[in-house]
Motif scaffolding. Sequence first.
Motif, PDB file in Angstrom:
ATOM      1  N   ARG A   1      11.218   5.396   0.114  1.00  0.00           N
ATOM      2  CA  ARG A   1      12.613   5.187  -0.258  1.00  0.00           C
ATOM      3  C   ARG A   1      13.301   4.150   0.634  1.00  0.00           C
ATOM      4  N   ARG A   2      12.707   3.861   1.800  1.00  0.00           N
ATOM      5  CA  ARG A   2      13.320   2.898   2.718  1.00  0.00           C
ATOM      6  C   ARG A   2      12.662   1.519   2.662  1.00  0.00           C
TER       7      ARG A   2
ATOM      8  N   ALA B   1       7.294  -4.298   6.364  1.00  0.00           N
ATOM      9  CA  ALA B   1       7.971  -3.002   6.446  1.00  0.00           C
ATOM     10  C   ALA B   1       6.922  -1.901   6.377  1.00  0.00           C
ATOM     11  N   ALA B   2       7.226  -0.771   7.021  1.00  0.00           N
ATOM     12  CA  ALA B   2       6.360   0.405   6.962  1.00  0.00           C
ATOM     13  C   ALA B   2       7.213   1.638   7.157  1.00  0.00           C
TER      14      ALA B   2
ATOM     15  N   ASP C   1       4.977  10.419   1.461  1.00  0.00           N
ATOM     16  CA  ASP C   1       5.381   9.483   0.410  1.00  0.00           C
ATOM     17  C   ASP C   1       5.832   8.169   1.036  1.00  0.00           C
ATOM     18  N   ALA C   2       4.877   7.461   1.595  1.00  0.00           N
ATOM     19  CA  ALA C   2       5.192   6.300   2.429  1.00  0.00           C
ATOM     20  C   ALA C   2       4.433   5.071   1.955  1.00  0.00           C
ATOM     21  N   GLY C   3       4.721   3.957   2.595  1.00  0.00           N
ATOM     22  CA  GLY C   3       4.030   2.734   2.237  1.00  0.00           C
ATOM     23  C   GLY C   3       4.147   1.669   3.296  1.00  0.00           C
TER      24      GLY C   3
ATOM     25  N   ILE D   1       0.860  -1.184   0.000  1.00  0.00           N
ATOM     26  CA  ILE D   1       0.000   0.000   0.000  1.00  0.00           C
ATOM     27  C   ILE D   1       0.895   1.233   0.000  1.00  0.00           C
ATOM     28  N   LEU D   2       0.740   2.065  -1.000  1.00  0.00           N
ATOM     29  CA  LEU D   2       1.505   3.308  -1.106  1.00  0.00           C
ATOM     30  C   LEU D   2       0.547   4.477  -0.962  1.00  0.00           C
ATOM     31  N   ALA D   3       0.911   5.447  -0.121  1.00  0.00           N
ATOM     32  CA  ALA D   3       0.024   6.573   0.152  1.00  0.00           C
ATOM     33  C   ALA D   3       0.825   7.847   0.319  1.00  0.00           C
ATOM     34  N   ASP D   4       0.142   8.967   0.279  1.00  0.00           N
ATOM     35  CA  ASP D   4       0.812  10.259   0.430  1.00  0.00           C
ATOM     36  C   ASP D   4       1.253  10.516   1.868  1.00  0.00           C
TER      37      ASP D   4
END
Length: 406
Positions: A44-45, A39-40, A27-29, A11-14
């Motif tokens: 980029r990480r 991972a959360a 810009d996280a997921g 899941i990618l979200a703003d």
Amino acid sequence: MSAASGHSVVILADLLIDGTGGDPIGDAGVIIEGNRIRAAGPRRRLGTLPGAADVVDLRGTNRVVMPGLVDAHSHLWHFFRGDVQVRQFDSPAYIVARAVRNAARRLDEGVTTTREMGTPENLDLGLRDAVADGVVSGPRIFASGMGLAVTGGMYGKQAPFRRQTMEFTGADEARRAVRRQIDAGVDFIKLFATAGIGERGHSQMTFEEVAAATDEGHKAGKTVAAHAIAADGIKICVRAGVDTIEHGKALDDEAVAMMRDAGVALVPTLAVGRTIAERAVELGRGAEVAENARRVLEVHQRSVRLAYEAGVKIVVGTDPAYGDSMARECELLVQTCLTPMEALVGATRRGAEILRHGDDFGTLEEGKRADLIVLARSPVEDIRALSEVEYVFKAGIAVRRPQAAR
């Protein structure tokens, strides 16, 4: 869409709110493998995304991902959203049917775990197991079964309400009642330590009774929650070693200092009082009840502010006699004294902590259970956004998603 069988979901979200109380992450997921979070954090990480994963890419839409909600004070058996009253004389079968419906509704609202605070005839134990086995849909349930009260206490002669309690007199009977509930399979113990629901709820259990019940629960590894309204009863409960105070409508300086020093959390349940204040006439309870509810709510909010300023941990729970949601409870807590982020932590991490499962769920961190929700906008900017739930994942399974994504 499911990761429960070992498949991966990304899941990618703003924006990501991880539930720890830290700053939101842009810009996280989240990467889900099976029923756990792999991972959360910042995109980029996250590293290389799993090649065969289902990807829910919500970037550029202002969507926010955060932990699933933990309702720390619920009664799935006795609320009707929009209906005018609770029907206390219903049969056990009807009560269970209503609870099944309400459990599905709560999950749809983003509540992935709930702490059931007293149910007639221990019916919540069966519902807990039915949800766990996948027979019906609902939040993960931690159940107290029937609450414990002194003989003639709490509900007095109100026979239908007394189906919700197991009564005792004296410390020895208190121990016996706790042992019976532990044998029945409860997850924690609920005590009706004081009377009533207004700010004058006087002590009903003696120190010896509360201490005996609490000791017996703790010996079995169970936490103890105390319905306690006024300061004298709350002080008895804290001295006796309970783990949480439910409601705490009329606290004083000594009580909040004792709670802080003992690490006893407060679950205020403000929203139900606000609903009665606003809707008493509509609900058929009269103008006098509405006025009294407004006065009691003011007292209750002062108590919450007193606890907050003293450093007592505040946990979010709904006590939803009229279907009040976690979003509404958080909104009222923010109006009272909490920041939006503090309310969100109280609705996620703090709830898991008082259940003694803070290492398993409540935050979006590696290794934890994949309970999460996606909101249409940021609740840090406007706590009311907590009602705008679009996706719900419980243990890695998407149990709600927008129609267009199905």
